[in-house]
Write a protein that holds these residues in place. Structure first.
Motif, PDB file in Angstrom:
ATOM      1  N   MET A   3      13.690 -47.380 -28.386  1.00  0.00           N
ATOM      2  CA  MET A   3      14.161 -47.940 -27.528  1.00  0.00           C
ATOM      3  C   MET A   3      14.586 -48.043 -26.483  1.00  0.00           C
ATOM      4  O   MET A   3      14.777 -48.267 -25.702  1.00  0.00           O
ATOM      5  N   ASN A   4      15.446 -47.174 -27.462  1.00  0.00           N
ATOM      6  CA  ASN A   4      16.614 -46.834 -26.484  1.00  0.00           C
ATOM      7  C   ASN A   4      16.452 -46.169 -25.391  1.00  0.00           C
ATOM      8  O   ASN A   4      16.742 -45.549 -24.532  1.00  0.00           O
ATOM      9  N   ALA A   5      16.137 -44.524 -26.417  1.00  0.00           N
ATOM     10  CA  ALA A   5      14.643 -43.858 -25.684  1.00  0.00           C
ATOM     11  C   ALA A   5      14.642 -44.089 -24.189  1.00  0.00           C
ATOM     12  O   ALA A   5      14.276 -43.770 -23.306  1.00  0.00           O
ATOM     13  N   PHE A   6      13.204 -45.131 -24.946  1.00  0.00           N
ATOM     14  CA  PHE A   6      12.655 -45.609 -23.540  1.00  0.00           C
ATOM     15  C   PHE A   6      13.421 -46.690 -22.715  1.00  0.00           C
ATOM     16  O   PHE A   6      12.632 -46.389 -20.891  1.00  0.00           O
ATOM     17  N   LEU A   7      14.038 -47.257 -22.583  1.00  0.00           N
ATOM     18  CA  LEU A   7      14.686 -47.962 -21.965  1.00  0.00           C
ATOM     19  C   LEU A   7      15.913 -46.895 -20.705  1.00  0.00           C
ATOM     20  O   LEU A   7      15.783 -47.355 -19.767  1.00  0.00           O
ATOM     21  N   LYS A   8      16.346 -46.246 -21.412  1.00  0.00           N
ATOM     22  CA  LYS A   8      17.071 -44.807 -21.123  1.00  0.00           C
ATOM     23  C   LYS A   8      16.036 -44.121 -19.744  1.00  0.00           C
ATOM     24  O   LYS A   8      16.693 -43.943 -18.983  1.00  0.00           O
ATOM     25  N   GLU A   9      14.826 -43.827 -20.448  1.00  0.00           N
ATOM     26  CA  GLU A   9      13.784 -43.210 -18.985  1.00  0.00           C
ATOM     27  C   GLU A   9      14.017 -43.945 -18.208  1.00  0.00           C
ATOM     28  O   GLU A   9      13.527 -43.859 -17.487  1.00  0.00           O
ATOM     29  N   LEU A  10      13.476 -45.632 -18.616  1.00  0.00           N
ATOM     30  CA  LEU A  10      12.859 -46.431 -17.507  1.00  0.00           C
ATOM     31  C   LEU A  10      14.037 -46.389 -16.678  1.00  0.00           C
ATOM     32  O   LEU A  10      13.577 -46.694 -15.464  1.00  0.00           O
ATOM     33  N   ALA A  11      15.625 -46.699 -17.213  1.00  0.00           N
ATOM     34  CA  ALA A  11      16.058 -46.632 -16.214  1.00  0.00           C
ATOM     35  C   ALA A  11      16.738 -46.001 -14.968  1.00  0.00           C
ATOM     36  O   ALA A  11      16.840 -45.247 -14.543  1.00  0.00           O
ATOM     37  N   ILE A  12      16.001 -44.232 -15.598  1.00  0.00           N
ATOM     38  CA  ILE A  12      16.252 -42.813 -15.138  1.00  0.00           C
ATOM     39  C   ILE A  12      14.939 -43.331 -13.557  1.00  0.00           C
ATOM     40  O   ILE A  12      14.738 -42.348 -12.494  1.00  0.00           O
ATOM     41  N   GLN A  13      13.616 -43.480 -14.495  1.00  0.00           N
ATOM     42  CA  GLN A  13      12.794 -43.723 -13.153  1.00  0.00           C
ATOM     43  C   GLN A  13      13.609 -44.496 -12.361  1.00  0.00           C
ATOM     44  O   GLN A  13      12.787 -44.483 -10.925  1.00  0.00           O
ATOM     45  N   ARG A  14      13.340 -46.038 -12.084  1.00  0.00           N
ATOM     46  CA  ARG A  14      13.967 -46.807 -11.735  1.00  0.00           C
ATOM     47  C   ARG A  14      14.633 -46.004 -10.295  1.00  0.00           C
ATOM     48  O   ARG A  14      15.166 -46.608  -9.398  1.00  0.00           O
ATOM     49  N   TRP A  15      16.134 -45.294 -11.111  1.00  0.00           N
ATOM     50  CA  TRP A  15      17.041 -45.102 -10.516  1.00  0.00           C
ATOM     51  C   TRP A  15      16.617 -43.803  -9.481  1.00  0.00           C
ATOM     52  O   TRP A  15      16.615 -44.177  -7.853  1.00  0.00           O
ATOM     53  N   ASP A  16      15.808 -42.784  -9.467  1.00  0.00           N
ATOM     54  CA  ASP A  16      15.401 -42.177  -8.511  1.00  0.00           C
ATOM     55  C   ASP A  16      13.979 -42.475  -8.146  1.00  0.00           C
ATOM     56  O   ASP A  16      14.421 -42.318  -7.164  1.00  0.00           O
ATOM     57  N   ASP A  17      13.199 -43.584  -8.309  1.00  0.00           N
ATOM     58  CA  ASP A  17      12.997 -44.131  -7.212  1.00  0.00           C
ATOM     59  C   ASP A  17      13.358 -44.052  -6.131  1.00  0.00           C
ATOM     60  O   ASP A  17      12.952 -44.130  -5.118  1.00  0.00           O
TER      61      ASP A  17
END
Length: 213
Positions: free
Chosen positions: A1-15
């Motif tokens: 779950m931590n990896a999922f949330l981290k990747e979600l944060a990265i995708q949102r930040w890059d977008d």
């Protein structure tokens, strides 16, 4: 779950940092997000009218912001070329969006020309029935476009990245309201481009902790 949330944060930040510099684009995303939330509610009442709202208002305002107002060319803030950003885009880049929007525009024409979709559905009688059929076609286009990109990402990178991207897309309306609720105020003050001061803090803070203005 931590990896999922981290990747979600990265995708949102890059977008955000790569594709939302224009205050007009940010403001249009706010309008889009609000109408998307209304469409989410309408899905449980009538998916066709939900899709008409989502594609007719939410998607047109959102994509107009990207196509007409977002700066292209070299990105001084992120020190990145437009070609580089388009190549690493997780979701639909400009080329993919043009294809998707082309299909979107063609569906009402197809239903006008072939009301029965070559015998697949009952032909619409009257404008309201025609609009309902267009809405259902757009609804299935949205679902297909979402699942198709997830499948692409699963094939090209990983299923996890595809599922994170899908989660990002579905929750973007909530996130965009939080992110861009001040954009119209900045625009009224005459600030056409977000100075993106928070982007420069990326090197000093974890991506999930960097807060956009």
């Amino acid at each position: 779950m931590n990896a999922f949330l981290k990747e979600l944060a990265i995708q949102r930040w890059d977008d955000h940092r790569y594709y939302h510099h224009s205050r007009i684009n940010q403001s249009l995303h706010l309008v889009s997000a609000i109408s998307f939330l209304v469409a989410y509610g309408l899905v449980f009442i009538d998916p066709a009218w939900a899709a008409l709202l989502a594609w007719g208002v939410s998607m047109t305002t959102r994509q107009a912001g990207h196509f007409f107002f977002e700066p292209r060319g070299y990105d001084e803030v992120n020190q990145a070329t437009d070609d580089y950003k388009e190549a690493i885009k997780v979701g639909y880049n400009i080329r993919r969006k043009i294809v998707l929007m082309g299909v979107w525009v063609s569906l009402p024409v197809l239903l006008w020309w072939q009301p029965s979709l070559f015998g697949l559905i009952e032909p619409a009688v009257g404008w309201e029935a025609y609009a309902h059929d267009v809405g259902m076609a757009w609804f299935f286009l949205g679902v297909t476009g979402l699942l198709f990109r997830v499948a692409q990402l699963a094939w090209q990178q990983s299923l996890a990245k595809g599922l994170v991207w899908m989660s990002k897309i579905l929750t973007d309306p909530f996130h965009d309201i939080w992110l861009y609720h001040k954009a119209p105020w900045h625009l009224l003050r005459g600030e056409w481009i977000d100075p993106m001061h928070h982007v420069h803090a990326e090197s000093d803070a974890p991506v999930a902790e960097v807060q956009p203005r």
